[in-house]
Design a protein around this motif. Structure first.
Motif, PDB file in Angstrom:
ATOM      1  N   TYR A  71       0.940  -1.174   0.121  1.00 47.27           N
ATOM      2  CA  TYR A  71       0.161   0.016   0.151  1.00 47.27           C
ATOM      3  C   TYR A  71       0.894   1.156   0.131  1.00 47.27           C
ATOM      4  O   TYR A  71       1.684   1.458   1.084  1.00 47.27           O
ATOM      5  CB  TYR A  71      -0.979  -0.158   1.292  1.00 47.27           C
TER       6      TYR A  71
ATOM      7  N   THR B 171      -4.893   1.651  -3.978  1.00 44.62           N
ATOM      8  CA  THR B 171      -4.884   0.235  -4.378  1.00 44.62           C
ATOM      9  C   THR B 171      -5.146  -0.616  -3.205  1.00 44.62           C
ATOM     10  O   THR B 171      -5.088  -0.538  -2.030  1.00 44.62           O
ATOM     11  CB  THR B 171      -3.528  -0.131  -5.121  1.00 44.62           C
ATOM     12  N   ASN B 172      -5.411  -1.886  -3.800  1.00 43.01           N
ATOM     13  CA  ASN B 172      -5.816  -3.154  -2.796  1.00 43.01           C
ATOM     14  C   ASN B 172      -4.200  -3.357  -2.325  1.00 43.01           C
ATOM     15  O   ASN B 172      -3.176  -3.017  -3.018  1.00 43.01           O
ATOM     16  CB  ASN B 172      -6.112  -4.345  -3.448  1.00 43.01           C
TER      17      ASN B 172
ATOM     18  N   GLU C 287      -6.149  -9.521   2.657  1.00 41.40           N
ATOM     19  CA  GLU C 287      -6.395  -8.647   1.692  1.00 41.40           C
ATOM     20  C   GLU C 287      -7.030  -7.353   1.921  1.00 41.40           C
ATOM     21  O   GLU C 287      -8.130  -7.394   2.557  1.00 41.40           O
ATOM     22  CB  GLU C 287      -6.860  -9.198   0.426  1.00 41.40           C
ATOM     23  N   TRP C 288      -6.367  -6.261   1.691  1.00 38.88           N
ATOM     24  CA  TRP C 288      -7.128  -4.916   2.211  1.00 38.88           C
ATOM     25  C   TRP C 288      -7.661  -4.544   0.777  1.00 38.88           C
ATOM     26  O   TRP C 288      -7.103  -4.222  -0.361  1.00 38.88           O
ATOM     27  CB  TRP C 288      -6.063  -4.046   2.608  1.00 38.88           C
ATOM     28  N   HIS C 289      -9.061  -4.370   0.628  1.00 35.66           N
ATOM     29  CA  HIS C 289      -9.914  -4.073  -0.626  1.00 35.66           C
ATOM     30  C   HIS C 289      -9.952  -2.247  -0.486  1.00 35.66           C
ATOM     31  O   HIS C 289     -10.296  -1.894   0.699  1.00 35.66           O
ATOM     32  CB  HIS C 289     -11.168  -4.080  -0.464  1.00 35.66           C
ATOM     33  N   SER C 290      -9.078  -1.663  -1.468  1.00 30.05           N
ATOM     34  CA  SER C 290      -9.209  -0.168  -1.486  1.00 30.05           C
ATOM     35  C   SER C 290     -10.634   0.246  -1.274  1.00 30.05           C
ATOM     36  O   SER C 290     -10.975   1.102  -0.672  1.00 30.05           O
ATOM     37  CB  SER C 290      -8.521   0.255  -2.843  1.00 30.05           C
TER      38      SER C 290
ATOM     39  N   SER D 180     -14.063  -0.176   2.673  1.00 33.81           N
ATOM     40  CA  SER D 180     -12.225  -0.136   2.487  1.00 33.81           C
ATOM     41  C   SER D 180     -11.814  -0.941   3.700  1.00 33.81           C
ATOM     42  O   SER D 180     -11.664  -0.281   4.773  1.00 33.81           O
ATOM     43  CB  SER D 180     -11.718   1.344   2.391  1.00 33.81           C
TER      44      SER D 180
ATOM     45  N   ASP E 202      -2.156  -3.450  -9.298  1.00 34.69           N
ATOM     46  CA  ASP E 202      -3.221  -4.393  -9.864  1.00 34.69           C
ATOM     47  C   ASP E 202      -2.610  -5.623 -10.657  1.00 34.69           C
ATOM     48  O   ASP E 202      -3.188  -6.737 -10.156  1.00 34.69           O
ATOM     49  CB  ASP E 202      -4.118  -3.856 -11.029  1.00 34.69           C
TER      50      ASP E 202
END
Ligand code: PMV
Length: 350
Positions: free
Chosen positions: A48, A61-62, A180-183, A192, A242
């Motif tokens: 990140y 971004t993720n 996983e961190w979702h944006s 998020s 990505d």
């Protein structure tokens, strides 16, 4: 620039939204109560590096990380009279220090009984502010301890969002294992948060090469902002991430260690290249960092499957497989194993 009082109210709106259904008589929480929680430190494999919202810590971004089961923060929350007291590893932190100010700003979001202040005691078993995710586990442990203290029993998603308000990557420290961190895309950031990934790879290992425990000269928050604002190639980074994430996920499902290692190392190298190109240039590496990076490349040439990643600090995290651990510990005596898969990391659903 948004003025800081409106920064506070934007964060407070999110906290209020999350605690909306928590009907509590906060005057009942007194000096006799305390609650404690542990949160693991997490190391990003796909980084990140850049925000779409600086106040809510919303990323562009993720990102994907591993939480380290035995490294992290234990935090105890209780109330006290007068002003806040923050203890770090047994010592009272000067309220003027950046660490204490950040904690207090965050605690301002949770002041339900204005007659009382907080006592926060944190023990962290990794060097603080040295690029080892101490703020991530620190804020995550604080959120988990507050949840226990007030008996909210919030979902992991809600806890992840709250932790993110303290430090972006803290949202990945609410749980153990692969995250996983979702944006997300919403302005309020309610989409998020970080979620566990269902990965079972018992051969996968991570080690630490501690080059220096010194505090970094620039915070990751400031370095990130400087990179986004001035690095000429930064606009290409979100697409790179990505693609790297796709490659990493394919490698994880195929248990293709070489392709995992290559993409993780490339992602970290690219993040540091962008920082070096920023104006003024930022370089977290020390000469010893480069020596160990070269050593890892040489061991690879000699046939060992070993890769590194590096965060906002000079220390290296090394990726390898269980079968090579003994050989690697002989080749790099400084290597400290810090991750191996635990059964309880393997989750049934995401
Ligand atoms: O959450 P922060 O502000 O400490 O930033 C973390 C930045 C990196 O550690 C370099 C990357 C990451 O994804 O954790």
């Amino acid at each position: 620039m948004v003025p800081s009082c409106s920064n506070f109210s934007r964060q407070k709106e999110i906290v209020d939204l999350i605690l909306l259904n928590q009907k509590r008589d906060y005057s009942r929480f007194d000096l006799s109560l305390a609650a404690e929680a542990f949160a693991p430190s997490n190391i990003a494999l796909i980084k990140y590096w850049g925000k779409r919202d600086e106040v809510l810590n919303l990323p562009l971004t993720n990102s994907l990380s591993i939480s380290l089961p035995g490294k992290g923060a234990w935090t105890q929350v209780s109330l006290r009279e007068k002003e806040d007291q923050i203890l770090l590893n047994g010592e009272v932190v000067d309220p003027k220090m950046a660490f204490a100010r950040r904690m207090q700003d965050f605690l301002d979001l949770f002041r339900f009984n204005t007659d009382l202040a907080y006592r926060i005691e944190t023990k962290i078993n990794i060097p603080v502010a040295a690029g080892l995710a101490s703020s991530a586990c620190g804020f995550a442990a604080l959120v988990l301890a507050l949840d226990r203290f007030y008996g909210w029993t919030l979902s992991n998603r809600a806890l992840s969002i709250l932790a993110r308000l303290g430090s972006g990557s803290a949202c990945r420290s609410i749980e153990s294992g692969w995250m996983e961190w979702h944006s997300g895309g919403r302005e309020d950031g309610m989409d998020s948060f970080a979620q566990p990934l269902n990965i079972d790879w018992s051969e996968f290992r991570m080690g630490l090469i501690l080059v220096s425990e010194e505090k970094k000269s620039i915070s990751s928050r400031a370095a990130m902002k400087q990179t986004v604002m001035s690095s000429p190639r930064y606009s290409k980074w979100p697409k790179r991430v990505d693609l790297d994430l796709k490659t990493l996920k394919q490698a994880l499902s195929a248990k293709d260690f070489q392709s995992l290692g290559e993409v993780v190392e490339r992602n970290a190298d690219e993040m540091h290249a962008l920082m070096r190109e920023a104006v003024p240039s930022i370089d977290f590496s020390l000469p010893q960092t480069r020596v160990y990076q070269e050593r890892i490349r040489q061991l690879r040439k000699a046939g060992l499957s070993i890769y590194y990643t590096q965060d906002a600090g000079p220390n290296l995290k090394v990726l390898y497989l269980a079968r090579d651990e003994k050989t690697l510990l002989d080749c790099i005596p400084k290597l400290e194993p810090i991750f191996h898969e635990h059964k309880d990391h393997v989750l049934k659903s995401t």
